[in-house]
Design an enzyme around this catalytic site. Structure first.
Site, short mmCIF file in Angstrom:
data_model
loop_
_atom_site.label_atom_id
_atom_site.label_comp_id
_atom_site.label_asym_id
_atom_site.label_seq_id
_atom_site.Cartn_x
_atom_site.Cartn_y
_atom_site.Cartn_z
N LYS A 268 8.06 6.15 12.19
CA LYS A 268 7.60 4.91 11.60
C LYS A 268 8.46 4.19 10.89
CE LYS A 268 4.20 3.66 7.95
NZ LYS A 268 3.27 4.09 6.76
N ASP B 203 5.94 -2.14 3.43
CA ASP B 203 4.73 -2.21 3.45
C ASP B 203 3.93 -2.33 1.98
OD1 ASP B 203 1.88 -1.16 3.94
OD2 ASP B 203 2.26 0.91 3.54
N LYS C 81 -1.59 -3.54 -1.84
CA LYS C 81 -1.33 -2.39 -2.59
C LYS C 81 -1.25 -2.81 -4.08
CE LYS C 81 1.22 0.67 0.49
NZ LYS C 81 0.26 1.74 0.49
N ASP D 2 9.19 2.86 3.58
CA ASP D 2 8.28 3.30 4.60
C ASP D 2 8.66 3.26 5.89
OD1 ASP D 2 5.56 4.15 4.95
OD2 ASP D 2 4.79 1.94 5.31
N ASP E 68 -3.90 -1.59 5.03
CA ASP E 68 -2.68 -0.63 4.54
C ASP E 68 -2.84 0.70 5.20
OD1 ASP E 68 -0.71 -0.01 2.82
OD2 ASP E 68 -2.09 0.48 1.07
N GLU F 249 -1.40 0.98 8.15
CA GLU F 249 -1.03 0.38 9.13
C GLU F 249 -0.12 1.07 10.14
OE1 GLU F 249 0.34 0.59 6.35
OE2 GLU F 249 2.28 1.17 6.96
N ARG G 15 -0.44 4.31 11.39
CA ARG G 15 -1.08 4.72 12.56
C ARG G 15 -1.53 3.85 13.48
NH1 ARG G 15 -6.02 6.84 8.39
NH2 ARG G 15 -4.00 6.67 7.21
N1 BES Z 1 3.02 3.89 3.82
C1 BES Z 1 1.90 4.45 3.12
C2 BES Z 1 1.57 5.81 2.73
C3 BES Z 1 2.49 6.31 1.46
C4 BES Z 1 1.74 6.27 0.47
C5 BES Z 1 3.74 6.83 1.59
C6 BES Z 1 2.58 6.61 -0.69
C7 BES Z 1 4.41 7.28 0.80
C8 BES Z 1 3.78 7.15 -0.57
C9 BES Z 1 0.63 4.27 4.33
O1 BES Z 1 0.99 3.12 4.94
C10 BES Z 1 -0.49 3.68 3.60
O2 BES Z 1 -0.56 2.99 2.74
N2 BES Z 1 -1.59 4.77 3.58
C11 BES Z 1 -2.98 4.61 3.05
C12 BES Z 1 -3.94 5.06 3.80
C13 BES Z 1 -5.22 4.58 3.42
C14 BES Z 1 -5.56 3.35 3.13
C15 BES Z 1 -6.35 5.28 4.32
C16 BES Z 1 -2.85 5.61 1.87
O3 BES Z 1 -2.38 6.65 1.93
O4 BES Z 1 -3.26 5.27 0.64
ZN ZN Z 2 2.80 2.48 5.37
MG MG Z 3 0.15 1.22 4.23
#
Ligand code: BES
Ligand code: ZN
Ligand code: MG
Length: 485
Positions: free
Chosen positions: A251, A256, A263, A274, A333, A335, A337
């Protein structure tokens, strides 16, 4: 850092010695030392005990420096013990402004891990600082071994360790680089540069926006829409003639923001990390350029930015992915996946015998496992590789731990209007993200590593610096070197 190995009995012409000893008094210098009486005296006084993480500097008879470094008391010593001892030696000398050191080592010492620890120690990302700390490290290390040692073998271990560690350093540089430098295009250029200096071992092919459109990478492009940065799918091909094929997918969100599902501001700067999965895959290929392995290895780096704009994809949108499966976007967010859906689907073109993706995918993984281990999720056919990956994790210190993938978890990502939705609610967030990926990865044996908690840290730990640390490079290389696909 230049590291060389010499085999000879005398110490003349060398300086700034390092001697490793255990708590039990086991000595790994492989020779009778001129200072052994003095060392015995220091031990008697209790000023050096051989404890791990401790060292003691003293001055020898011919105004030479001697550094005793503790290995701890857990014989047989673990890879981590050797790496930490090397880090300790590097730090102790470099903190005195010393540039050159000589490690006295017996054949029992673990050259591979010591060299790894030396190179990884004292890392600092200095590109944008006037005061450079990285250059304060040791610059020249001689490993002095007994005359009887098999130098060819020792040098092979040194070269292998250098490849693994330098691959990790490349990943660290990419991670620590700010998002305005390490853009998707920058990752693509890095992949090209790795291929160019690989002496023909690696070929890099790049898909730009137009090629992604033509190839049906609609999900990847949907995420990229909100940003002015060009998206890329980077394809690296090592050993293309080999019989068995391993595909690595990373990824590569170089930033992000969350997109329209923006966020919170606090800590958002960390989302430059990210692209930890992409950095790991590029680091592996940096090392592969110097290694001879019997597998074909394909690296796919799916990269773009996730930004809000008038063109950005939105909650409620339905996106038709490359596979033909439709995705209901609940949260922009989630994104990673969505981008990976297309890359994982594309991977089937290579008929992988095994496929591994690495992604900073979920905050839920940070909550579940903290910073000590990555989450590991597999489909049925991928489970055969679980134990080998756990073993590589233990050896390299880049640990992984399994989470369950029961079918029922898939219910959380069912959509009423599309084939699948991109979030599954708060419960088991790492697993439902894994289930989403599985929808696109089930064509082959597959493993997903959620590295959200381990890719960067807020504090230094021995040879692992704060900031981006390159998690996954040494893990994957060790796995590849021992894997039977
Ligand atoms: N890149 C983030 C995940 C992340 C969060 C990595 C904190 C490292 C530290 C990912 O794209 C994300 O934002 N995931 C969301 C998913 C949710 C919206 C279902 C998350 O984990 O909050
Ligand atoms: Zn992300
Ligand atoms: Mg995200």
């Amino acid at each position: 850092m230049r590291i060389s190995i010499k085999a000879q009995a005398g110490l003349k012409e060398f300086e700034n010695f390092v001697v490793l000893e255990s708590k039990e008094g086991e000595n790994f210098s492989g020779r009778s030392l001129p200072e052994r009486k003095r060392i015995a005296g220091i031990r008697e006084l209790g000023d050096f005990t051989g404890e791990a993480g401790k060292s003691h500097l003293f001055y020898g008879s011919k105004s030479s420096r001697w550094l005793l470094v503790g290995l701890g008391n857990k014989a047989p010593f673990l890879p981590e013990d050797w790496r930490k001892a090397a880090d300790q030696a590097q730090r102790a000398y470099s903190s005195l402004g010393i540039k050159k050191a000589t490690l006295l080592l017996s054949e029992e010492a673990d050259i591979f891990e010591l060299v790894t620890g030396l190179i990884l120690s004292g890392y600092s990302y200095d590109r944008f600082r006037s005061r450079k700390d990285h250059g304060k490290r040791l610059s020249t290390v001689t490993i002095l071994m007994p005359a009887s040692v098999n130098l060819k073998q020792a040098n092979a271990l040194r070269r292998k360790a250098e490849a693994h560690a330098k691959g990790t350093l490349l990943a660290r540089d990419l991670l620590c680089a700010p998002g305005n430098l390490a853009t998707p295009t920058y990752l693509a250029e890095t992949a090209k540069a790795i291929a160019e200096k690989s002496g023909g071992r690696i070929e890099t092919r790049l898909k730009d926006r137009k090629a992604l459109e033509e190839g049906g990478f609609t999900a990847h492009l949907a995420v990229a829409r909100g940003s002015d940065e060009e998206p890329w799918l980077v394809e690296m091909d090592y050993n293309s003639e080999a019989e068995k094929t391993l595909v690595l997918v990373g990824k590569g969100l170089t930033f992000d923001s969350g997109g329209i599902s923006l966020k919170p501001g606090a800590g958002m700067e960390d989302m430059k990390y990210d692209m930890g999965g992409a950095a790991a895959v590029l680091g592996v290929f940096e090392a592969l350029a110097k290694l001879d392995l019997p597998l074909r290895i394909i690296g796919l780096v799916a990269t773009c930015e996730n930004m809000p704009s008038g063109r950005a994809y939105k909650p409620g949108d339905i996106v038709t992915s490359r596979s033909g499966k439709t995705i209901e976007v609940i949260n922009t967010d989630a994104e990673g996946r969505v981008v990976l859906a297309d890359a994982l689907d594309y991977a089937k073109e290579f008929k992988p015998d095994f496929m591994i993706d690495l992604a900073t995918l979920t905050g839920a993984c940070v909550i579940a496992l903290g910073g000590l281990t990555a989450g590991m999720l597999c489909n049925k056919k991928g489970e055969a590789f679980r134990d080998a990956m756990i073993e590589s994790g233990g050896k390299t210190g880049e640990r992984v731990w399994p989470l369950p993938m029961f079918e029922e978890y898939g219910e959380q990502i069912r959509s009423k209007v599309a084939d699948v939705r991109n979030t599954g609610g708060r419960a088991a967030g790492t697993i439902t993200a894994g289930k989403f990926l599985q929808t696109f990865a089930d064509h082959s044996p597959w493993m997903h590593l959620d590295i959200a908690g381990v890719t960067w840290r807020d504090s230094d730990r021995a040879y692992i610096p704060k900031g981006g640390n390159g998690f996954g490079v040494r893990l994957l290389l060790d796995f590849i070197e021992n894997a039977e696909l």
